[in-house]
Motif scaffolding. Structure first.
Motif, PDB file in Angstrom:
ATOM      1  N   ARG A   1       0.823  -1.210   0.000  1.00  0.00           N
ATOM      2  CA  ARG A   1       0.000   0.000   0.000  1.00  0.00           C
ATOM      3  C   ARG A   1       0.861   1.266   0.000  1.00  0.00           C
ATOM      4  NH1 ARG A   1      -3.187  -3.456   3.496  1.00  0.00           N
ATOM      5  NH2 ARG A   1      -2.179  -2.578   5.359  1.00  0.00           N
ATOM      6  N   ALA A   2       1.961   1.242   0.742  1.00  0.00           N
ATOM      7  CA  ALA A   2       2.859   2.403   0.765  1.00  0.00           C
ATOM      8  C   ALA A   2       3.456   2.647  -0.615  1.00  0.00           C
ATOM      9  CB  ALA A   2       3.961   2.198   1.803  1.00  0.00           C
ATOM     10  N   LEU A   3       3.825   1.558  -1.300  1.00  0.00           N
ATOM     11  CA  LEU A   3       4.391   1.672  -2.643  1.00  0.00           C
ATOM     12  C   LEU A   3       3.384   2.293  -3.605  1.00  0.00           C
ATOM     13  CD1 LEU A   3       6.541   1.068  -4.801  1.00  0.00           C
ATOM     14  CD2 LEU A   3       5.647  -1.274  -4.918  1.00  0.00           C
ATOM     15  N   ALA A   4       2.141   1.859  -3.537  1.00  0.00           N
ATOM     16  CA  ALA A   4       1.113   2.414  -4.422  1.00  0.00           C
ATOM     17  C   ALA A   4       0.895   3.895  -4.145  1.00  0.00           C
ATOM     18  CB  ALA A   4      -0.195   1.640  -4.245  1.00  0.00           C
ATOM     19  N   ARG A   5       0.896   4.270  -2.867  1.00  0.00           N
ATOM     20  CA  ARG A   5       0.670   5.671  -2.506  1.00  0.00           C
ATOM     21  C   ARG A   5       1.797   6.569  -3.011  1.00  0.00           C
ATOM     22  NH1 ARG A   5      -2.137   8.342   1.640  1.00  0.00           N
ATOM     23  NH2 ARG A   5      -1.705  10.575   1.515  1.00  0.00           N
ATOM     24  N   VAL A   6       3.026   6.136  -2.798  1.00  0.00           N
ATOM     25  CA  VAL A   6       4.148   6.998  -3.143  1.00  0.00           C
ATOM     26  C   VAL A   6       4.300   7.135  -4.655  1.00  0.00           C
ATOM     27  CG1 VAL A   6       5.982   5.248  -3.146  1.00  0.00           C
ATOM     28  CG2 VAL A   6       6.503   7.564  -2.399  1.00  0.00           C
ATOM     29  N   ARG A   7       4.028   6.072  -5.392  1.00  0.00           N
ATOM     30  CA  ARG A   7       4.118   6.169  -6.854  1.00  0.00           C
ATOM     31  C   ARG A   7       3.019   7.051  -7.427  1.00  0.00           C
ATOM     32  NH1 ARG A   7       5.720   0.052  -8.981  1.00  0.00           N
ATOM     33  NH2 ARG A   7       7.973   0.212  -8.536  1.00  0.00           N
ATOM     34  N   ALA A   8       1.869   7.070  -6.788  1.00  0.00           N
ATOM     35  CA  ALA A   8       0.735   7.835  -7.306  1.00  0.00           C
ATOM     36  C   ALA A   8       0.826   9.316  -6.972  1.00  0.00           C
ATOM     37  CB  ALA A   8      -0.571   7.261  -6.767  1.00  0.00           C
ATOM     38  N   HIS A   9       1.482   9.663  -5.864  1.00  0.00           N
ATOM     39  CA  HIS A   9       1.406  11.048  -5.387  1.00  0.00           C
ATOM     40  C   HIS A   9       2.736  11.694  -5.016  1.00  0.00           C
ATOM     41  CE1 HIS A   9      -2.970  10.795  -5.178  1.00  0.00           C
ATOM     42  NE2 HIS A   9      -2.849   9.644  -4.551  1.00  0.00           N
ATOM     43  N   HIS A  10       3.780  10.922  -4.818  1.00  0.00           N
ATOM     44  CA  HIS A  10       4.985  11.500  -4.216  1.00  0.00           C
ATOM     45  C   HIS A  10       6.263  11.080  -4.944  1.00  0.00           C
ATOM     46  CE1 HIS A  10       2.518  12.982  -1.006  1.00  0.00           C
ATOM     47  NE2 HIS A  10       2.151  11.773  -0.637  1.00  0.00           N
ATOM     48  N   THR A  11       6.310  11.310  -6.246  1.00  0.00           N
ATOM     49  CA  THR A  11       7.547  11.082  -6.980  1.00  0.00           C
ATOM     50  C   THR A  11       8.196  12.442  -7.267  1.00  0.00           C
ATOM     51  OG1 THR A  11       6.596  11.233  -9.183  1.00  0.00           O
ATOM     52  CG2 THR A  11       6.507   9.075  -8.091  1.00  0.00           C
ATOM     53  N   TYR A  12       9.457  12.404  -7.684  1.00  0.00           N
ATOM     54  CA  TYR A  12      10.111  13.660  -8.036  1.00  0.00           C
ATOM     55  C   TYR A  12       9.515  14.272  -9.293  1.00  0.00           C
ATOM     56  CZ  TYR A  12      13.471  13.241  -4.307  1.00  0.00           C
ATOM     57  OH  TYR A  12      14.037  13.179  -3.068  1.00  0.00           O
ATOM     58  N   ALA A  13       8.839  13.494 -10.101  1.00  0.00           N
ATOM     59  CA  ALA A  13       8.108  14.073 -11.232  1.00  0.00           C
ATOM     60  C   ALA A  13       7.014  15.005 -10.729  1.00  0.00           C
ATOM     61  CB  ALA A  13       7.512  12.963 -12.101  1.00  0.00           C
ATOM     62  N   HIS A  14       6.324  14.600  -9.644  1.00  0.00           N
ATOM     63  CA  HIS A  14       5.329  15.480  -9.038  1.00  0.00           C
ATOM     64  C   HIS A  14       5.980  16.748  -8.504  1.00  0.00           C
ATOM     65  CE1 HIS A  14       3.228  11.501  -8.695  1.00  0.00           C
ATOM     66  NE2 HIS A  14       2.191  12.236  -9.030  1.00  0.00           N
ATOM     67  N   ARG A  15       7.130  16.606  -7.845  1.00  0.00           N
ATOM     68  CA  ARG A  15       7.796  17.774  -7.252  1.00  0.00           C
ATOM     69  C   ARG A  15       8.343  18.704  -8.341  1.00  0.00           C
ATOM     70  NH1 ARG A  15       5.212  15.438  -3.622  1.00  0.00           N
ATOM     71  NH2 ARG A  15       6.248  14.502  -1.797  1.00  0.00           N
ATOM     72  N   ALA A  16       8.856  18.140  -9.430  1.00  0.00           N
ATOM     73  CA  ALA A  16       9.385  18.967 -10.510  1.00  0.00           C
ATOM     74  C   ALA A  16       8.269  19.785 -11.166  1.00  0.00           C
ATOM     75  CB  ALA A  16      10.092  18.097 -11.543  1.00  0.00           C
ATOM     76  N   LYS A  17       7.088  19.208 -11.282  1.00  0.00           N
ATOM     77  CA  LYS A  17       5.960  19.951 -11.841  1.00  0.00           C
ATOM     78  C   LYS A  17       5.577  21.112 -10.920  1.00  0.00           C
ATOM     79  CE  LYS A  17       4.057  16.124 -14.534  1.00  0.00           C
ATOM     80  NZ  LYS A  17       2.962  15.131 -14.648  1.00  0.00           N
ATOM     81  N   GLN A  18       5.682  20.893  -9.600  1.00  0.00           N
ATOM     82  CA  GLN A  18       5.439  21.985  -8.658  1.00  0.00           C
ATOM     83  C   GLN A  18       6.471  23.097  -8.855  1.00  0.00           C
ATOM     84  OE1 GLN A  18       6.063  21.038  -4.537  1.00  0.00           O
ATOM     85  NE2 GLN A  18       5.512  23.097  -3.832  1.00  0.00           N
ATOM     86  N   PHE A  19       7.730  22.706  -8.975  1.00  0.00           N
ATOM     87  CA  PHE A  19       8.803  23.672  -9.210  1.00  0.00           C
ATOM     88  C   PHE A  19       8.522  24.461 -10.490  1.00  0.00           C
ATOM     89  CE2 PHE A  19      12.803  24.961 -11.073  1.00  0.00           C
ATOM     90  CZ  PHE A  19      13.604  25.349 -10.009  1.00  0.00           C
ATOM     91  N   GLN A  20       8.154  23.765 -11.548  1.00  0.00           N
ATOM     92  CA  GLN A  20       7.897  24.423 -12.818  1.00  0.00           C
ATOM     93  C   GLN A  20       6.718  25.374 -12.720  1.00  0.00           C
ATOM     94  OE1 GLN A  20       8.780  22.632 -16.772  1.00  0.00           O
ATOM     95  NE2 GLN A  20       6.576  22.271 -16.781  1.00  0.00           N
ATOM     96  N   GLU A  21       5.710  24.986 -11.962  1.00  0.00           N
ATOM     97  CA  GLU A  21       4.534  25.851 -11.780  1.00  0.00           C
ATOM     98  C   GLU A  21       4.928  27.172 -11.123  1.00  0.00           C
ATOM     99  OE1 GLU A  21       0.531  25.929  -8.995  1.00  0.00           O
ATOM    100  OE2 GLU A  21       1.467  24.002  -9.473  1.00  0.00           O
TER     101      GLU A  21
END
Length: 369
Positions: free
Chosen positions: A333-353
């Motif tokens: 369950r932890a693996l599914a959560r982190v892949r869906a919401h907490h990857t560096y791709a998510h963080r990079a999109k925040q940075f770009q925004e």
């Protein structure tokens, strides 16, 4: 898509994790930003024997410049960074930090923003709060933006109180390219494992949440890894590995029934500061036990995706009732959560925004993770 940026990044090291706890964070962010088309030059000093302990070669997704750990080496690197769209000074470079914090500001001009990225905000804020003569204090308002890799409202309010134009957390995350499930290894098997370097503001909590638990549960096996613990008193059911290279981290996380996260004092006190290793362990599908800190529920669901303990006794209680099947299910369950919401791709999109519209808006407030 926003126009690609040229980014000059001054930090401790991208190519060596040796005594460099932010290495995974830097690598994850830089790789993800590169995939969005941004061009990153990473400037790091030849210091602390890190180049002799490299654990990756120069990557394709960044240009790495290793400069001599001298004042001249710093100034030459700054001159090379002139004209970048963004110039980033990270905290904790380790050599000539004061010089870098001052001199990067001289690179500001129309079309160039200068950012301070704090990878240990509690320590920085405690330092400048206790010394009105700290040379970094008067520089804070001159930076276009302060980014942090952890900390909730207390960190943001504190930085704004010191005059920061804005402060936005960009949290740790998972890099799925480097952290993922692998087969367990017999040499790394244990009921509870902990990985972390011995640091003054972490040691007391490791004593309570790990070593005291091992002493209390003699029939359980414990595995300790990280630099600096070789002379630390520990019970016979604790094996010590010493420094563990990043190439072994996945096997370390996948071989124990549970993996322990222990926050540094300042991170726990300010909350919203998940350690990089929380996401690394989740990315490997590990069952995690963490000490309590405010904001855990924004990243993982307690008791379903992560176990939370407020003291060593609770760690012992969790470990005594934990079974391999329950632990495995929690890891999935932890693996599914982190892949869906907490990857560096998510963080990079925040940075770009943040930078999509040009100069960072003063009223920008990052959303919840």
């Amino acid at each position: 898509m926003a126009a690609p940026l040229s980014i000059a990044f001054f930090a401790s090291s991208l190519v060596s994790a040796y005594w460099n706890g932010a290495a995974t964070y830097y690598r994850g962010m830089v790789r993800a930003l590169s995939r969005l088309g941004h061009r990153i030059t990473f400037y790091e000093p030849d210091a602390y024997d890190r180049q002799a302990h490299r654990d990756i070669e120069d990557p394709e997704w960044a240009t790495v410049v290793v400069y001599p750990a001298t004042e001249e080496g710093v100034l030459r690197s700054l001159e090379a960074a002139r004209g970048s769209d963004l110039v980033i000074k990270a905290s904790g470079v380790g050599v000539f930090d004061e010089l870098l914090e001052l001199e990067v500001l001289r690179l500001k001009r129309p079309g160039t923003q200068v950012i301070f990225w704090d990878v240990d905000a509690p320590a920085t804020l405690e330092r400048i709060g206790s010394d009105v003569r700290d040379p970094f204090r008067p520089l804070i308002p001159q930076y276009d933006l302060v980014l942090t890799y952890g900390g909730g409202d207390p960190i943001v309010r504190a930085y704004r109180g010191f005059g920061a134009r804005n402060c936005i957390p960009i949290y740790n995350a998972l890099d799925p390219d480097t952290h993922y499930p692998v087969p367990p290894e017999a040499r790394l098997k244990a009921d509870l494992s902990f990985l972390g370097n011995r640091l003054p503001d972490r040691e007391r909590r490791v004593d309570e949440f790990f070593l005291a638990v091992a002493n209390k549960l003699p029939n359980r096996s414990f595995l300790l890894a990280g630099s600096g613990w070789n002379d630390k008193a520990r019970s016979g059911n604790v094996r010590y590995l010493g420094h563990l290279g990043t190439g072994d981290h996945n096997a370390f996380n996948c071989s124990a029934m549970a993996v322990l996260n222990v926050s540094r004092d300042g991170m726990a006190r300010n909350g919203f500061s998940p350690a990089t290793r929380v996401f690394e362990a989740a990315g490997a599908g590990a069952c995690m036990i963490t000490d309590h800190w405010e904001g855990i529920e924004y990243f993982f669901e307690p008791e379903r995706e992560i176990c939370v303990a407020r003291n060593g006794d609770e760690v012992a209680q969790i470990l005594e009732r934990l079974t391999p099947s329950v632990a495995a299910a929690m890891g999935v369950r932890a693996l599914a959560r982190v892949r869906a919401h907490h990857t560096y791709a998510h963080r990079a999109k925040q940075f770009q925004e943040i930078f999509a519209a040009g100069p960072v808006p003063q009223a920008y407030i990052g959303g919840a993770p």
